[in-house]
Motif scaffolding. Structure first.
Motif, PDB file in Angstrom:
ATOM      1  N   PHE A  52     -17.647   2.388  11.002  1.00 23.11           N
ATOM      2  CA  PHE A  52     -16.512   2.959  11.731  1.00 23.11           C
ATOM      3  C   PHE A  52     -15.214   2.777  10.955  1.00 23.11           C
ATOM      4  O   PHE A  52     -14.379   3.690  10.902  1.00 23.11           O
ATOM      5  N   CYS A  53     -15.030   1.591  10.351  1.00 24.68           N
ATOM      6  CA  CYS A  53     -13.809   1.328   9.580  1.00 24.68           C
ATOM      7  C   CYS A  53     -13.696   2.262   8.383  1.00 24.68           C
ATOM      8  O   CYS A  53     -12.607   2.760   8.067  1.00 24.68           O
ATOM      9  N   ILE A  54     -14.818   2.507   7.712  1.00 25.03           N
ATOM     10  CA  ILE A  54     -14.802   3.430   6.574  1.00 25.03           C
ATOM     11  C   ILE A  54     -14.440   4.835   7.034  1.00 25.03           C
ATOM     12  O   ILE A  54     -13.615   5.522   6.416  1.00 25.03           O
ATOM     13  N   GLN A  55     -15.033   5.250   8.150  1.00 29.01           N
ATOM     14  CA  GLN A  55     -14.722   6.587   8.664  1.00 29.01           C
ATOM     15  C   GLN A  55     -13.264   6.676   9.122  1.00 29.01           C
ATOM     16  O   GLN A  55     -12.605   7.707   8.924  1.00 29.01           O
ATOM     17  N   ALA A  56     -12.763   5.606   9.735  1.00 30.84           N
ATOM     18  CA  ALA A  56     -11.361   5.610  10.157  1.00 30.84           C
ATOM     19  C   ALA A  56     -10.435   5.707   8.956  1.00 30.84           C
ATOM     20  O   ALA A  56      -9.422   6.425   8.991  1.00 30.84           O
ATOM     21  N   LEU A  57     -10.770   5.001   7.880  1.00 30.54           N
ATOM     22  CA  LEU A  57      -9.960   5.056   6.663  1.00 30.54           C
ATOM     23  C   LEU A  57      -9.965   6.463   6.075  1.00 30.54           C
ATOM     24  O   LEU A  57      -8.920   6.983   5.655  1.00 30.54           O
ATOM     25  N   ILE A  58     -11.147   7.093   6.059  1.00 33.02           N
ATOM     26  CA  ILE A  58     -11.244   8.450   5.522  1.00 33.02           C
ATOM     27  C   ILE A  58     -10.447   9.426   6.374  1.00 33.02           C
ATOM     28  O   ILE A  58      -9.687  10.266   5.860  1.00 33.02           O
ATOM     29  N   VAL A  59     -10.612   9.328   7.704  1.00 37.03           N
ATOM     30  CA  VAL A  59      -9.931  10.260   8.607  1.00 37.03           C
ATOM     31  C   VAL A  59      -8.416  10.124   8.490  1.00 37.03           C
ATOM     32  O   VAL A  59      -7.691  11.125   8.442  1.00 37.03           O
ATOM     33  N   CYS A  60      -7.941   8.887   8.446  1.00 41.41           N
ATOM     34  CA  CYS A  60      -6.494   8.668   8.436  1.00 41.41           C
ATOM     35  C   CYS A  60      -5.869   8.925   7.067  1.00 41.41           C
ATOM     36  O   CYS A  60      -4.641   8.911   6.946  1.00 41.41           O
ATOM     37  N   THR A  61      -6.681   9.152   6.048  1.00 39.56           N
ATOM     38  CA  THR A  61      -6.130   9.452   4.729  1.00 39.56           C
ATOM     39  C   THR A  61      -6.478  10.864   4.265  1.00 39.56           C
ATOM     40  O   THR A  61      -5.643  11.573   3.728  1.00 39.56           O
ATOM     41  N   ALA A  62      -7.738  11.262   4.483  1.00 39.78           N
ATOM     42  CA  ALA A  62      -8.174  12.586   4.017  1.00 39.78           C
ATOM     43  C   ALA A  62      -8.322  13.588   5.145  1.00 39.78           C
ATOM     44  O   ALA A  62      -8.657  14.748   4.897  1.00 39.78           O
ATOM     45  N   GLY A  63      -8.118  13.142   6.387  1.00 36.94           N
ATOM     46  CA  GLY A  63      -8.213  14.065   7.509  1.00 36.94           C
ATOM     47  C   GLY A  63      -9.605  14.637   7.656  1.00 36.94           C
ATOM     48  O   GLY A  63     -10.609  13.943   7.487  1.00 36.94           O
ATOM     49  N   GLN A  64      -9.686  15.924   7.959  1.00 36.55           N
ATOM     50  CA  GLN A  64     -10.969  16.569   8.199  1.00 36.55           C
ATOM     51  C   GLN A  64     -11.493  17.294   6.959  1.00 36.55           C
ATOM     52  O   GLN A  64     -12.400  18.130   7.059  1.00 36.55           O
ATOM     53  N   TRP A  65     -10.954  16.968   5.793  1.00 37.70           N
ATOM     54  CA  TRP A  65     -11.373  17.643   4.569  1.00 37.70           C
ATOM     55  C   TRP A  65     -12.870  17.498   4.310  1.00 37.70           C
ATOM     56  O   TRP A  65     -13.537  18.438   3.889  1.00 37.70           O
ATOM     57  N   VAL A  66     -13.396  16.276   4.581  1.00 38.23           N
ATOM     58  CA  VAL A  66     -14.805  16.010   4.284  1.00 38.23           C
ATOM     59  C   VAL A  66     -15.719  16.975   5.031  1.00 38.23           C
ATOM     60  O   VAL A  66     -16.663  17.539   4.467  1.00 38.23           O
ATOM     61  N   ASP A 148       5.098   9.455   9.637  1.00 39.69           N
ATOM     62  CA  ASP A 148       6.188   9.755   8.706  1.00 39.69           C
ATOM     63  C   ASP A 148       7.433   8.922   8.989  1.00 39.69           C
ATOM     64  O   ASP A 148       8.229   8.647   8.081  1.00 39.69           O
ATOM     65  N   THR A 149       7.583   8.507  10.236  1.00 36.09           N
ATOM     66  CA  THR A 149       8.778   7.737  10.620  1.00 36.09           C
ATOM     67  C   THR A 149       8.651   6.268  10.247  1.00 36.09           C
ATOM     68  O   THR A 149       9.612   5.647   9.779  1.00 36.09           O
ATOM     69  N   TYR A 150       7.454   5.716  10.450  1.00 35.90           N
ATOM     70  CA  TYR A 150       7.239   4.289  10.201  1.00 35.90           C
ATOM     71  C   TYR A 150       6.160   4.124   9.130  1.00 35.90           C
ATOM     72  O   TYR A 150       5.003   4.533   9.323  1.00 35.90           O
ATOM     73  N   ALA A 151       6.515   3.499   8.024  1.00 36.12           N
ATOM     74  CA  ALA A 151       5.563   3.324   6.916  1.00 36.12           C
ATOM     75  C   ALA A 151       4.398   2.417   7.303  1.00 36.12           C
ATOM     76  O   ALA A 151       3.307   2.532   6.736  1.00 36.12           O
ATOM     77  N   TRP A 152       4.631   1.532   8.257  1.00 30.66           N
ATOM     78  CA  TRP A 152       3.588   0.579   8.655  1.00 30.66           C
ATOM     79  C   TRP A 152       2.598   1.186   9.637  1.00 30.66           C
ATOM     80  O   TRP A 152       1.550   0.585   9.921  1.00 30.66           O
ATOM     81  N   TYR A 153       2.888   2.384  10.144  1.00 27.55           N
ATOM     82  CA  TYR A 153       2.102   2.880  11.270  1.00 27.55           C
ATOM     83  C   TYR A 153       0.645   3.190  10.891  1.00 27.55           C
ATOM     84  O   TYR A 153      -0.282   2.796  11.604  1.00 27.55           O
ATOM     85  N   THR A 154       0.427   3.890   9.786  1.00 30.25           N
ATOM     86  CA  THR A 154      -0.946   4.260   9.416  1.00 30.25           C
ATOM     87  C   THR A 154      -1.819   3.035   9.160  1.00 30.25           C
ATOM     88  O   THR A 154      -2.941   2.957   9.680  1.00 30.25           O
ATOM     89  N   PRO A 155      -1.361   2.042   8.352  1.00 30.34           N
ATOM     90  CA  PRO A 155      -2.182   0.828   8.207  1.00 30.34           C
ATOM     91  C   PRO A 155      -2.426   0.118   9.542  1.00 30.34           C
ATOM     92  O   PRO A 155      -3.528  -0.383   9.791  1.00 30.34           O
ATOM     93  N   ALA A 156      -1.392   0.084  10.406  1.00 29.76           N
ATOM     94  CA  ALA A 156      -1.555  -0.559  11.709  1.00 29.76           C
ATOM     95  C   ALA A 156      -2.536   0.207  12.575  1.00 29.76           C
ATOM     96  O   ALA A 156      -3.314  -0.394  13.340  1.00 29.76           O
TER      97      ALA A 156
END
Length: 213
Positions: A52-66, A148-156
């Motif tokens: 799940f963590c790997i998929q969450a990382l992919i989704v939050c960085t590459a979106g639905q490209w895969v 885009d507003t908070y740099a910490w948001y995506t990692p959080a």
């Protein structure tokens, strides 16, 4: 900033509750927690959460490209084959010369180590791209709003998804050790295992159908 923090809490709570919805992960965790106890359920949960963590990382960085790639259909077919294998493994089988319909499957389970359960849980999740689509449905909206507003948001967001997923599976695995629930399973093991196996086989057929759609 308060709204961003509240969105993380909302996503986390929704994720924990959504773990009760029908799907390969929940069937595998619930059945293992019932059959093998909390340690078995926790092991499978940890493997599922790693995927799940790997998929969450992919989704939050590459979106639905895969999922837009032509080779994604082979991932779906691999997932279907894996779920069919799990269904075959769970389905109760009768050994000749005995009336115990679950003796073989129970003996095989006793030989299954906790690391192997972790690995099986990982494959169950990582080979299911629909989990990525689910993550996208609950995470991409808040990420587009606050990322885009908070740099910490995506990692959080990724961290909150990982922690809430793990804690949620551990919670449900613990609740399944409640005596009335576990006692009911032990009295009707063969029927319940057969039902879990058939549900997993159904999800396998649906994934295969999606792959060729």
């Amino acid at each position: 900033m308060l709204a961003a923090l509240l969105s993380l809490i909302t996503v986390s709570l929704f994720l924990v509750l959504s773990q009760l919805s029908p799907g390969p992960d929940v069937f595998f965790v619930f059945r293992t927690a019932l059959a093998r106890g909390f340690r078995g359920g926790a092991a499978v949960s940890s493997g599922i959460n790693a995927g799940f963590c790997i998929q969450a990382l992919i989704v939050c960085t590459a979106g639905q490209w895969v999922m837009q790639q032509s080779w994604s259909r082979w991932v779906l077919l691999a997932a279907a084959c894996w779920l069919l294998y799990l269904a075959w493994k769970i389905f109760p089988r009768r050994r000749s010369g005995t009336d115990d319909a679950t003796l073989d499957s129970r003996a095989e389970e006793e030989e299954t180590t906790l690391p192997r359960l972790v690995w099986q849980g990982f494959l169950c999740n990582i080979l299911n791209p629909k989990c990525g689509l689910f993550i996208a449905s609950i995470a991409l909206g808040p990420q587009n709003t606050y990322g885009d507003t908070y740099a910490w948001y995506t990692p959080a967001l990724i961290l909150s998804l990982a922690l809430s997923s793990q804690l949620g599976w551990m919670l449900w695995s613990a609740l399944l050790q409640w005596h009335p629930i576990r006692g009911f399973y032990l009295r009707h093991t063969a029927v319940i295992d057969a039902a879990f196996a058939l549900f997993l086989a159904l999800f396998a057929l649906l994934l295969a159908a999606d792959a060729w759609a």
